[in-house]
Motif scaffolding. Structure first.
Motif, mmCIF file in Angstrom:
data_model
loop_
_atom_site.group_PDB
_atom_site.id
_atom_site.type_symbol
_atom_site.label_atom_id
_atom_site.label_comp_id
_atom_site.label_asym_id
_atom_site.label_seq_id
_atom_site.Cartn_x
_atom_site.Cartn_y
_atom_site.Cartn_z
ATOM 1 N N VAL A 67 53.966 -48.974 40.210
ATOM 2 C CA VAL A 67 55.244 -49.559 39.938
ATOM 3 C C VAL A 67 55.333 -49.683 38.708
ATOM 4 O O VAL A 67 54.409 -50.544 37.843
ATOM 5 N N THR A 91 57.484 -45.914 41.308
ATOM 6 C CA THR A 91 58.627 -46.458 41.116
ATOM 7 C C THR A 91 58.760 -46.881 39.982
ATOM 8 O O THR A 91 58.044 -47.516 39.145
ATOM 9 N N HIS A 148 60.720 -42.954 42.669
ATOM 10 C CA HIS A 148 61.629 -43.808 43.139
ATOM 11 C C HIS A 148 62.539 -44.487 42.026
ATOM 12 O O HIS A 148 61.682 -45.230 41.320
ATOM 13 N N ILE A 201 61.663 -52.958 46.921
ATOM 14 C CA ILE A 201 60.624 -51.893 46.210
ATOM 15 C C ILE A 201 59.470 -51.521 46.878
ATOM 16 O O ILE A 201 58.742 -50.519 46.910
#
Length: 332
Positions: A67, A91, A148, A201
């Motif tokens: 992330v 992400t 993403h 998320i």
């Protein structure tokens, strides 16, 4: 899952790490930790991304999910070069500030974007949107069908240190002198709770969700939002002065955020800034709690931190009193 959070010490990234630990994942936070530390239960790897690619030595290359919340394209590029090949899912938390036009309510993810920040150019607060566009493009190029892209709107809830969403419930709770409010009853507000955004998320990482989505809350009229602020604060009889936007601008009051501002009040031609569609994200599993719960949590957080503290956004009480007196005088 083995999850790497590039950050993990502030607001959204910390909430992602916190929820991931609670879900039983093995979470590593890569952060300097100069002001705060990551949540309990994570493995904290101290690192300074400003030193370049060398910062990632010893961090490991194989992750089930990464992330990224970066604002600097150069830092994002280095992380992608070092980590994306070995990551199963990536992400990137972008922003709705990437869009070129904020005038159209209901716009979706296909709307035109700003030009990306040119390679090698340092990002600034004024080029925030362009920087995020550049990182989006770098992410898609490096992570491909593992990416993403989360275009977040204004994030609210506990732990928000920008003081934007919490200004109004905090001001209503403080009471006292007349509250100066922009006369924008039908203008849109659109907030996503940090806990809901983090949960989506994390769910996206677990399910390997890919694609680009507006991660924004539902639209709420400013007047309904402000009325709930007074109700939640227990100050229904608060004295309010409603000034026009043109007059406020003449007095030097800023829109949206920062010192001498009235948060959530938008400049002209921004009717769509807080009114983008979230249907695609909802169709892909994003769940939103009632906005009143987010407001209540923001108010609780405001009280915990102190209603009369110096703020990053909003009017000081002295400035507000001066402006109210001027407005009332010109009304006579």
């Amino acid at each position: 899952m083995r999850i790497l959070v590039l950050g993990g010490t502030a607001f959204l990234s910390a909430e992602i790490a916190r929820q991931a630990v609670a879900s039983g994942h093995q979470v590593t936070c890569f952060a300097r930790g100069t002001s705060t530390e990551p949540p309990d239960g994570v493995t904290w790897v101290r690192g300074d991304r400003t030193v370049g690619a060398a910062a990632y030595e010893g961090l490991g290359r194989n992750w089930d999910a990464v992330v990224e919340v970066a604002r600097d394209p150069m830092r994002a590029r280095e992380a992608l070069e070092q980590l994306a090949p070995g990551a199963a899912h990536w992400t990137f938390v972008s922003s709705c500030s990437v869009y070129a036009d904020h005038s159209v309510p209901g716009a979706d993810e296909t709307a035109a974007l700003l030009e990306p920040l040119p390679e090698g150019q340092a990002g600034t607060p004024e080029t925030y949107g362009e920087s995020k566009v550049a990182i989006e493009q770098l992410t898609v190029s490096a992570a491909g069908d593992k990416a993403h892209i989360v275009r977040a709107g204004l994030i609210g809830g506990p732990g928000d240190e920008t003081d934007r969403y919490g200004y109004w419930p905090g001001r209503c709770a403080a009471g006292g002198d007349t509250v100066l409010v922009p006369d924008i009853p039908d203008d849109a507000t659109q907030i996503i709770d940090v806990r809901d955004l983090a949960a989506w998320i994390l769910r996206g990482a677990e399910t390997r969700l890919t694609g680009t989505f507006n991660a924004v809350g539902d639209v709420v009229r400013f007047e309904d939002y402000f009325a709930e602020c007074t109700r939640a604060a227990g100050n229904l009889d608060l004295d309010v002065a409603r000034a026009t936007g043109a007059w406020l601008a003449e007095q030097g009051v800023e829109c949206w955020a920062g010192p001498d501002s009235l948060p959530l009040w938008l400049p002209p031609d921004h009717d769509g800034f807080q009114a983008r569609t979230n249907l695609s994200a909802r169709d892909h599993g994003m769940h939103l709690r009632p906005w009143q719960e987010t407001l209540a949590a923001a108010l609780e957080d405001e009280r915990r931190r102190g209603l009369d503290r110096e703020r990053k956004a909003g009017l000081s009480r002295e400035a507000e009193r001066r402006l109210v007196a001027l407005w009332r005088d010109q009304e006579r």
